[in-house]
Design a protein around this motif. Structure first.
Motif, PDB file in Angstrom:
ATOM      1  N   LEU A  22       0.864  -1.180   0.000  1.00 34.55           N
ATOM      2  CA  LEU A  22       0.000   0.000   0.000  1.00 34.55           C
ATOM      3  C   LEU A  22       0.898   1.226   0.000  1.00 34.55           C
ATOM      4  O   LEU A  22       1.552   1.520   0.993  1.00 34.55           O
ATOM      5  CB  LEU A  22      -0.907  -0.009   1.229  1.00 34.55           C
ATOM      6  CG  LEU A  22      -1.769  -1.249   1.414  1.00 34.55           C
ATOM      7  CD1 LEU A  22      -2.502  -1.192   2.738  1.00 34.55           C
ATOM      8  CD2 LEU A  22      -2.733  -1.386   0.272  1.00 34.55           C
ATOM      9  N   VAL A  26      -4.044   6.761  -0.078  1.00 34.97           N
ATOM     10  CA  VAL A  26      -5.046   6.011  -0.833  1.00 34.97           C
ATOM     11  C   VAL A  26      -6.355   6.786  -0.803  1.00 34.97           C
ATOM     12  O   VAL A  26      -6.817   7.197   0.255  1.00 34.97           O
ATOM     13  CB  VAL A  26      -5.229   4.601  -0.243  1.00 34.97           C
ATOM     14  CG1 VAL A  26      -6.301   3.847  -0.975  1.00 34.97           C
ATOM     15  CG2 VAL A  26      -3.918   3.845  -0.291  1.00 34.97           C
ATOM     16  N   THR A  27      -6.938   6.967  -1.969  1.00 35.65           N
ATOM     17  CA  THR A  27      -8.216   7.671  -2.067  1.00 35.65           C
ATOM     18  C   THR A  27      -9.362   6.677  -1.871  1.00 35.65           C
ATOM     19  O   THR A  27      -9.192   5.476  -2.075  1.00 35.65           O
ATOM     20  CB  THR A  27      -8.355   8.342  -3.446  1.00 35.65           C
ATOM     21  OG1 THR A  27      -8.370   7.331  -4.457  1.00 35.65           O
ATOM     22  CG2 THR A  27      -7.223   9.320  -3.698  1.00 35.65           C
ATOM     23  N   GLU A  29     -11.721   6.052  -3.766  1.00 36.41           N
ATOM     24  CA  GLU A  29     -12.019   5.369  -5.028  1.00 36.41           C
ATOM     25  C   GLU A  29     -11.129   4.148  -5.238  1.00 36.41           C
ATOM     26  O   GLU A  29     -11.484   3.249  -5.991  1.00 36.41           O
ATOM     27  CB  GLU A  29     -11.847   6.337  -6.211  1.00 36.41           C
ATOM     28  CG  GLU A  29     -12.874   7.451  -6.254  1.00 36.41           C
ATOM     29  CD  GLU A  29     -12.549   8.591  -5.292  1.00 36.41           C
ATOM     30  OE1 GLU A  29     -11.352   8.812  -4.977  1.00 36.41           O
ATOM     31  OE2 GLU A  29     -13.490   9.261  -4.836  1.00 36.41           O
ATOM     32  N   GLN A  30      -9.964   4.115  -4.610  1.00 38.90           N
ATOM     33  CA  GLN A  30      -9.024   3.002  -4.762  1.00 38.90           C
ATOM     34  C   GLN A  30      -9.330   1.831  -3.834  1.00 38.90           C
ATOM     35  O   GLN A  30      -8.807   0.740  -4.025  1.00 38.90           O
ATOM     36  CB  GLN A  30      -7.591   3.474  -4.513  1.00 38.90           C
ATOM     37  CG  GLN A  30      -7.084   4.459  -5.543  1.00 38.90           C
ATOM     38  CD  GLN A  30      -5.741   5.024  -5.132  1.00 38.90           C
ATOM     39  OE1 GLN A  30      -5.580   5.505  -4.016  1.00 38.90           O
ATOM     40  NE2 GLN A  30      -4.781   4.955  -6.036  1.00 38.90           N
ATOM     41  N   VAL A  31     -10.142   2.039  -2.816  1.00 42.18           N
ATOM     42  CA  VAL A  31     -10.404   1.005  -1.806  1.00 42.18           C
ATOM     43  C   VAL A  31     -11.016  -0.258  -2.415  1.00 42.18           C
ATOM     44  O   VAL A  31     -10.547  -1.367  -2.127  1.00 42.18           O
ATOM     45  CB  VAL A  31     -11.257   1.569  -0.649  1.00 42.18           C
ATOM     46  CG1 VAL A  31     -11.689   0.472   0.296  1.00 42.18           C
ATOM     47  CG2 VAL A  31     -10.480   2.642   0.103  1.00 42.18           C
ATOM     48  N   GLU A  33     -10.675  -1.478  -5.406  1.00 35.17           N
ATOM     49  CA  GLU A  33      -9.627  -2.153  -6.182  1.00 35.17           C
ATOM     50  C   GLU A  33      -8.664  -2.900  -5.265  1.00 35.17           C
ATOM     51  O   GLU A  33      -8.248  -4.024  -5.566  1.00 35.17           O
ATOM     52  CB  GLU A  33      -8.846  -1.134  -7.020  1.00 35.17           C
ATOM     53  CG  GLU A  33      -9.668  -0.433  -8.070  1.00 35.17           C
ATOM     54  CD  GLU A  33      -8.909   0.746  -8.671  1.00 35.17           C
ATOM     55  OE1 GLU A  33      -7.681   0.851  -8.471  1.00 35.17           O
ATOM     56  OE2 GLU A  33      -9.563   1.563  -9.344  1.00 35.17           O
ATOM     57  N   LEU A  34      -8.299  -2.269  -4.141  1.00 35.81           N
ATOM     58  CA  LEU A  34      -7.384  -2.917  -3.200  1.00 35.81           C
ATOM     59  C   LEU A  34      -8.048  -4.113  -2.518  1.00 35.81           C
ATOM     60  O   LEU A  34      -7.396  -5.131  -2.268  1.00 35.81           O
ATOM     61  CB  LEU A  34      -6.889  -1.905  -2.173  1.00 35.81           C
ATOM     62  CG  LEU A  34      -5.970  -0.821  -2.732  1.00 35.81           C
ATOM     63  CD1 LEU A  34      -5.737   0.278  -1.701  1.00 35.81           C
ATOM     64  CD2 LEU A  34      -4.638  -1.426  -3.167  1.00 35.81           C
ATOM     65  N   LEU A  67      -9.347   2.236   5.348  1.00 30.88           N
ATOM     66  CA  LEU A  67      -8.814   1.292   4.362  1.00 30.88           C
ATOM     67  C   LEU A  67      -8.448  -0.033   5.006  1.00 30.88           C
ATOM     68  O   LEU A  67      -8.845  -1.102   4.541  1.00 30.88           O
ATOM     69  CB  LEU A  67      -7.591   1.885   3.663  1.00 30.88           C
ATOM     70  CG  LEU A  67      -6.772   0.908   2.827  1.00 30.88           C
ATOM     71  CD1 LEU A  67      -7.565   0.429   1.623  1.00 30.88           C
ATOM     72  CD2 LEU A  67      -5.460   1.533   2.410  1.00 30.88           C
TER      73      LEU A  67
END
Length: 128
Positions: A22, A26-27, A29-31, A33-34, A67
């Protein structure tokens, strides 16, 4: 040339957990995807633990807590768990404050001293 089978248990390689790095702030919007990447790593190997390298995550804050909480929930739903690598001490404290007890890689164990061990030297004791 052949050899006879050895007695005892077979040699088994240790399972190395998958790593999810990581990096950077982290935005939101990326959560998703992760979470998908974490789920894929759990499905890919036999290990039920994914190590999240949070050393480059950035300054600790509520976004990082959110996150990591979502990643842990995703891992639990998939039958696994998350272990943190290289967390900032402030992030570790913030996670504890939020009630999220993550396992941390290479965390020293806290043990009580053995019974009967003296920690101080009394005056007049002979040198060993």
């Amino acid at each position: 040339m052949s050899c006879a089978p050895r007695a005892g248990l077979p040699v088994v390689d240790a399972m190395t957990p998958a790593v999810l790095v990581l990096a950077g702030p982290v935005t939101p919007e990326q959560v998703p995807e992760l979470c998908d990447a974490l789920r894929a790593r759990l499905r890919a190997g036999p290990a039920r633990v994914v190590v999240c390298d949070v050393g480059g995550l950035g300054p600790p804050g509520l976004a990082a807590v959110d996150l990591l909480a979502r990643l842990e929930l995703t891992a639990r739903r998939a039958g696994g768990r998350v272990r943190l690598r290289d967390p900032d001490p402030a992030l570790h404290a913030l996670l504890d404050l939020a009630g999220l007890g993550f396992e941390v890689e290479r965390e020293p164990e806290q043990r009580e001293p053995a019974l009967g061990v003296e920690e101080a030297v009394e005056p007049g004791d002979p040198a060993l």
